[in-house]
Design an enzyme around this catalytic site. Structure first.
Site, PDB file in Angstrom:
ATOM      1  N   LYS A 117       0.618  -1.219   0.006  1.00  0.00           N
ATOM      2  CA  LYS A 117       0.073   0.096   0.166  1.00  0.00           C
ATOM      3  C   LYS A 117       0.931   1.166   0.114  1.00  0.00           C
ATOM      4  CE  LYS A 117      -3.010   0.087   3.216  1.00  0.00           C
ATOM      5  NZ  LYS A 117      -3.833   0.194   4.320  1.00  0.00           N
ATOM      6  N   LYS A 129       2.862  -2.066  11.223  1.00  0.00           N
ATOM      7  CA  LYS A 129       1.711  -2.079  11.890  1.00  0.00           C
ATOM      8  C   LYS A 129       1.718  -2.611  13.503  1.00  0.00           C
ATOM      9  CE  LYS A 129      -2.508  -1.076  10.563  1.00  0.00           C
ATOM     10  NZ  LYS A 129      -2.943  -0.528   9.403  1.00  0.00           N
ATOM     11  N   ASP A 169      -5.432   3.684  13.612  1.00  0.00           N
ATOM     12  CA  ASP A 169      -6.490   2.480  12.792  1.00  0.00           C
ATOM     13  C   ASP A 169      -7.523   2.248  13.819  1.00  0.00           C
ATOM     14  OD1 ASP A 169      -5.700   0.432  10.343  1.00  0.00           O
ATOM     15  OD2 ASP A 169      -6.430  -0.924  11.928  1.00  0.00           O
ATOM     16  N   THR A 213      -8.678   8.529   4.452  1.00  0.00           N
ATOM     17  CA  THR A 213      -9.106   7.340   4.041  1.00  0.00           C
ATOM     18  C   THR A 213     -10.443   7.117   3.590  1.00  0.00           C
ATOM     19  OG1 THR A 213      -7.720   6.654   6.069  1.00  0.00           O
ATOM     20  CG2 THR A 213      -8.726   4.873   4.749  1.00  0.00           C
TER      21      THR A 213
END
Ligand code: GLU
Length: 449
Positions: A117, A129, A169, A213
């Site tokens: 990504k 992450k 997130d 996003t």
């Protein structure tokens, strides 16, 4: 799952053997390897340097204890993670997820996806992450603060503007980033703005990051539609979820003339044929941190709330799965296709199961995979890092224009790459290959490290 070339099958089997029980990670790896057959055939140098094998093994994995005191003075323990997957293109970059489902396999799937990504954005950022099995739901602000402070008291030694730059997130938004940044600042005695993204607008954040996003996903789908002579104008749209991605996807769809008729949370979904009331939804989710059932209660009898079944039962032209991984399965895909759905854009990470993806592709539904369609969030994080590095602050309009241009670029690169490698119209293949090649080339250039 369809077969892989022999060499790729060996790599996949090795990944499964080395990472037992991490199903989401296996799924994410398989999905990328499925696309890479024609690439390895064209580039034997990747196999010689074991590029794919190295890509599947994170550079560093950190697991740590996060002790904190709840409001009753009781000691609570959670587990913290940071998986620094690949830094060939730039410092590690990717969000933190706080959710009870978080375990190493989830963090690794997300970190692995993040590599491709981030590469697709064209910005100089590697993939990572992290997160915790901490559940922010029902916790007081003070409990969330103590948790975040404890989390950062361990994490700070592994992050930095040139090392690793976390962001939000699921379960990590502006409030959590604030507490994490405050603790980092205190421990390090540095106002190192570029260590985290998703910051508040008065303390180093970027315009449009919160919206990025969701907006980016809609920009990506808009590009797919335009390439096929269509637009959002007058289309019925279903957006799953009602968190940060979903809210701003709804906002942009409405701006582009689409009608969003349903959204959801983990307990159920609401159908609002007049179009989702965004002011109410924002108030409910961003201010009160409430449940979607309250939306139906506040809006009255025109709206119905369904606590069982799936939001994908609501017929639509365009579906934007924006909740979580594996939320849209093969049966849901069949229902959507039968109902006339023409396009799907993944606002969440890996929301569609592999059989769902295959059904959409076989039916000729325009399908924007998450690592392309939802890259606008991390791309705008990279714009935040740019502003921090130059001690600048851009306007909303300028930042949104940059985001739109990046999403257009990702769309075009995916489409061109799919054509080049013999799968025209297949954005899954396009995204995987176009994301992979820059990382692979950088890994070759940097030697065996
Ligand atoms: N968590 C987001 C993602 O899945 C954003 C990460 C970031 O901004 O670093 O891409």
């Amino acid at each position: 799952m369809p077969g892989l070339d022999e060499k790729l099958q060996d790599i996949y089997s090795e990944v499964v053997g080395r990472n037992p029980g991490e199903h989401e990670f296996h799924q994410a790896v398989h999905e990328v390897l499925e696309s890479l057959g024609p690439v390895v055939a064209k580039h034997p140098e990747y196999a010689e340097a074991a590029v794919i094998e190295r890509l599947c093994e994170p550079e560093r994995q950190i697991i740590f204890r996060v002790p904190w005191l709840d409001d009753n003075g009781r000691t609570r323990i959670n587990r913290g993670f940071r998986v620094q997957f690949n830094s060939a293109l730039g410092p590690f970059k990717g969000g933190l997820r706080f959710h009870p489902s978080v375990y190493l396999g989830i963090v690794k799937f997300l970190g692995f996806e993040q590599i491709f990504k981030n590469s697709l954005t064209g910005m100089p950022i590697g993939g990572a992450k992290g997160g915790s099995d901490f559940d922010p739901k029902g916790k007081s602000d003070a409990e969330v603060m103590r948790f975040c402070q404890s989390f950062m008291t361990e994490l700070y030694r592994h992050v930095g503007e040139y090392t690793d730059v976390p962001a939000g997130d699921i379960g990590v938004g502006g409030r959590e980033i604030g507490f994490l940044f405050g603790q980092y600042k205190r421990i390090s005695n540095r106002y190192e703005s570029g260590v985290l993204t998703g910051k508040g607008l008065t303390w180093g954040g970027s315009q449009v990051r919160k919206e990025a996003t969701g907006y980016g996903t809609v920009f990506f789908v808009d590009e797919m539609l335009r390439a096929n002579g269509q637009s959002f104008e007058g289309k019925r749209v279903v957006v799953s979820g009602s968190g940060n991605v979903a809210i701003y996807a709804v906002e942009k769809v409405q701006e582009l003339g689409g009608l969003v008729v349903a959204c959801s949370d983990s307990s159920g979904y609401v159908v609002d044929e007049k179009g989702v009331d965004l002011t109410l939804l924002k108030e409910l989710k961003e201010v009160n941190r409430g449940r979607i059932v309250e939306y139906a209660q506040a809006r009255g009898h025109d709206v119905h709330y369904v606590s069982s079944g799936s939001v994908w039962e609501v017929p639509c032209d365009i579906a934007l799965p924006s909740a979580t991984q594996n939320e849209l399965n093969g049966a849901d895909a069949r229902t959507l296709i039968k109902g006339g759905c023409i396009a799907v854009g993944e606002g969440a990470n890996m929301p569609t199961t592999p059989d769902g993806v295959r059904l959409f592709l076989d039916a000729g539904v325009l399908f924007g995979p998450g690592k392309a369609a939802n890259a606008g969030g991390v791309a705008t994080s990279a714009l935040e890092m740019q502003q921090n590095a130059s001690r600048d602050f851009w306007s909303f309009e300028h930042t949104e224009a940059r985001l739109a241009k990046i999403m257009r670029g990702i769309h075009d690169r995916c489409a061109e790459t799919a054509d080049e490698f013999g799968s025209p119209g297949n954005y899954v293949v396009g995204a995987n290959i176009a994301g992979f090649i820059p990382v692979a080339d950088a890994m070759l250039a940097l030697g065996v490290i």
